[in-house]
Design a protein around this motif. Structure first.
Motif, mmCIF file in Angstrom:
data_model
loop_
_atom_site.group_PDB
_atom_site.id
_atom_site.type_symbol
_atom_site.label_atom_id
_atom_site.label_comp_id
_atom_site.label_asym_id
_atom_site.label_seq_id
_atom_site.Cartn_x
_atom_site.Cartn_y
_atom_site.Cartn_z
ATOM 1 N N GLY A 39 0.944 -0.922 -0.283
ATOM 2 C CA GLY A 39 -0.047 0.032 0.687
ATOM 3 C C GLY A 39 0.705 1.346 0.373
ATOM 4 N N LEU A 40 2.220 1.071 0.973
ATOM 5 C CA LEU A 40 2.661 2.302 0.818
ATOM 6 C C LEU A 40 3.935 2.689 -0.384
ATOM 7 C CD1 LEU A 40 3.885 4.719 2.540
ATOM 8 C CD2 LEU A 40 6.255 2.304 2.749
ATOM 9 N N SER A 41 3.594 1.873 -1.794
ATOM 10 C CA SER A 41 4.284 1.969 -2.780
ATOM 11 C C SER A 41 3.571 2.502 -3.822
ATOM 12 C CB SER A 41 4.894 0.831 -3.309
ATOM 13 O OG SER A 41 5.972 0.185 -2.480
ATOM 14 N N ARG A 42 2.030 2.014 -3.558
ATOM 15 C CA ARG A 42 0.580 2.525 -4.253
ATOM 16 C C ARG A 42 0.549 3.958 -4.018
ATOM 17 N NH1 ARG A 42 -3.428 -0.991 -6.962
ATOM 18 N NH2 ARG A 42 -1.937 -2.918 -6.424
ATOM 19 N N ALA A 43 0.501 4.091 -2.408
ATOM 20 C CA ALA A 43 0.786 5.651 -1.792
ATOM 21 C C ALA A 43 1.102 7.090 -2.647
ATOM 22 C CB ALA A 43 0.175 6.335 -0.546
ATOM 23 N N PHE A 44 2.332 6.336 -2.623
ATOM 24 C CA PHE A 44 3.748 7.286 -3.212
ATOM 25 C C PHE A 44 3.474 7.118 -4.607
ATOM 26 C CE2 PHE A 44 7.527 7.370 -4.727
ATOM 27 C CZ PHE A 44 7.782 9.066 -3.788
ATOM 28 N N ASP A 45 3.004 5.583 -5.254
ATOM 29 C CA ASP A 45 3.164 6.194 -7.041
ATOM 30 C C ASP A 45 1.571 7.095 -7.136
ATOM 31 O OD1 ASP A 45 3.341 5.941 -9.422
ATOM 32 O OD2 ASP A 45 1.839 4.421 -9.733
ATOM 33 N N TRP A 46 0.346 7.337 -6.250
ATOM 34 C CA TRP A 46 -0.570 8.154 -6.925
ATOM 35 C C TRP A 46 -0.145 9.484 -6.711
ATOM 36 C CZ3 TRP A 46 -3.613 8.352 -9.882
ATOM 37 C CH2 TRP A 46 -4.356 6.770 -10.160
ATOM 38 N N GLY A 47 0.827 9.419 -5.310
ATOM 39 C CA GLY A 47 0.868 11.742 -4.782
ATOM 40 C C GLY A 47 1.721 11.571 -6.074
ATOM 41 N N ILE A 48 3.286 10.827 -6.760
ATOM 42 C CA ILE A 48 3.763 11.506 -7.437
ATOM 43 C C ILE A 48 3.147 11.985 -9.187
ATOM 44 C CG2 ILE A 48 5.475 10.875 -9.190
ATOM 45 C CD1 ILE A 48 7.133 8.914 -6.927
ATOM 46 N N ARG A 49 2.243 11.164 -9.239
ATOM 47 C CA ARG A 49 1.294 10.845 -10.123
ATOM 48 C C ARG A 49 0.653 12.457 -9.911
ATOM 49 N NH1 ARG A 49 -0.364 6.756 -13.492
ATOM 50 N NH2 ARG A 49 0.891 4.940 -12.962
ATOM 51 N N ILE A 50 -0.274 12.682 -8.418
ATOM 52 C CA ILE A 50 -1.188 14.057 -8.071
ATOM 53 C C ILE A 50 -0.045 15.418 -8.382
ATOM 54 C CG2 ILE A 50 -2.367 15.274 -6.768
ATOM 55 C CD1 ILE A 50 -3.443 12.252 -6.025
ATOM 56 N N ALA A 51 1.105 14.877 -8.081
ATOM 57 C CA ALA A 51 2.298 16.467 -8.019
ATOM 58 C C ALA A 51 2.461 16.626 -8.998
ATOM 59 C CB ALA A 51 2.912 15.344 -7.098
ATOM 60 N N GLY A 52 2.467 15.962 -10.689
ATOM 61 C CA GLY A 52 3.175 15.952 -11.449
ATOM 62 C C GLY A 52 1.866 16.819 -12.054
ATOM 63 N N THR A 53 1.202 16.448 -11.516
ATOM 64 C CA THR A 53 0.103 17.121 -12.492
ATOM 65 C C THR A 53 -0.408 17.919 -12.010
ATOM 66 O OG1 THR A 53 -1.708 14.982 -12.576
ATOM 67 C CG2 THR A 53 -3.317 16.974 -12.531
ATOM 68 N N THR A 54 -0.269 18.971 -10.922
ATOM 69 C CA THR A 54 -0.285 20.237 -10.175
ATOM 70 C C THR A 54 0.578 20.906 -10.536
ATOM 71 O OG1 THR A 54 -1.563 18.827 -7.953
ATOM 72 C CG2 THR A 54 -0.379 21.025 -8.200
ATOM 73 N N VAL A 55 1.398 19.975 -11.058
ATOM 74 C CA VAL A 55 3.049 21.413 -11.804
ATOM 75 C C VAL A 55 2.466 21.452 -12.730
ATOM 76 C CG1 VAL A 55 5.378 21.033 -12.193
ATOM 77 C CG2 VAL A 55 4.553 20.396 -9.786
ATOM 78 N N ILE A 56 2.190 20.761 -14.006
ATOM 79 C CA ILE A 56 2.131 21.065 -15.022
ATOM 80 C C ILE A 56 0.728 21.886 -14.976
ATOM 81 C CG2 ILE A 56 0.723 20.239 -16.958
ATOM 82 C CD1 ILE A 56 2.190 17.782 -16.363
ATOM 83 N N ALA A 57 -0.535 21.774 -14.508
ATOM 84 C CA ALA A 57 -1.346 22.762 -14.432
ATOM 85 C C ALA A 57 -0.920 24.329 -14.388
ATOM 86 C CB ALA A 57 -2.485 21.997 -13.522
ATOM 87 N N SER A 58 -0.342 24.213 -12.856
ATOM 88 C CA SER A 58 0.217 25.759 -12.347
ATOM 89 C C SER A 58 1.391 26.401 -13.353
ATOM 90 C CB SER A 58 1.147 25.014 -10.719
ATOM 91 O OG SER A 58 0.278 24.954 -9.811
ATOM 92 N N LEU A 59 1.693 25.482 -14.382
ATOM 93 C CA LEU A 59 2.873 25.925 -14.921
ATOM 94 C C LEU A 59 1.701 26.514 -16.498
ATOM 95 C CD1 LEU A 59 5.819 23.897 -15.457
ATOM 96 C CD2 LEU A 59 5.769 25.767 -14.420
ATOM 97 N N LEU A 60 1.512 25.833 -16.566
ATOM 98 C CA LEU A 60 0.193 26.263 -17.256
ATOM 99 C C LEU A 60 -0.270 27.274 -17.229
ATOM 100 C CD1 LEU A 60 -1.262 22.683 -19.100
ATOM 101 C CD2 LEU A 60 0.874 24.259 -20.130
ATOM 102 N N LEU A 61 -1.331 27.451 -16.243
ATOM 103 C CA LEU A 61 -1.902 28.822 -15.715
ATOM 104 C C LEU A 61 -1.073 29.648 -15.233
ATOM 105 C CD1 LEU A 61 -4.540 26.640 -13.488
ATOM 106 C CD2 LEU A 61 -4.666 27.315 -15.722
ATOM 107 N N GLY A 62 0.249 29.776 -15.086
ATOM 108 C CA GLY A 62 0.678 30.454 -14.999
ATOM 109 C C GLY A 62 1.357 31.531 -15.769
#
Length: 96
Positions: A39-62
């Motif tokens: 479960g920890l690896s799966r949570a870490f994987d989804w955390g990285i995916r959500i962080a990547g989505t947030t970063v890309i959206a933030s850069l595009l909005l900026g």
């Protein structure tokens, strides 16, 4: 809201790519066949995916230049605000 470069917003669906793309391909080793994913690896994987989505959206909005329109705020004060500073140290005794 004000958008100075609205064409950047057309690229906003690309921010969802980290949620669907497989960055870490599963590698099968014969000796690890019986071990499942934890479960920890799966949570870490989804955390990285959500962080990547947030970063890309933030850069595009900026890059789109999103800003809040100008606002006027009225402020009223009463009386005068006076500060009186008296320095009696020796450095202020010198008459240059």
């Amino acid at each position: 809201m004000i958008v100075t470069h609205p064409l950047w917003l057309a690229l906003l669906p690309l921010a969802l790519l980290p949620l669907f793309a497989g960055f870490f391909d599963e590698q099968r080793y014969p000796s690890l066949e019986g071990i499942g994913t934890d479960g920890l690896s799966r949570a870490f994987d989804w955390g990285i995916r959500i962080a990547g989505t947030t970063v890309i959206a933030s850069l595009l909005l900026g890059n789109a230049g999103i800003a809040i329109a100008e606002q006027t705020i009225e402020r009223h004060g009463e009386g005068a605000h006076i500060v009186l500073l008296i320095d009696r140290s020796s450095s202020m005794d010198n008459t240059f």
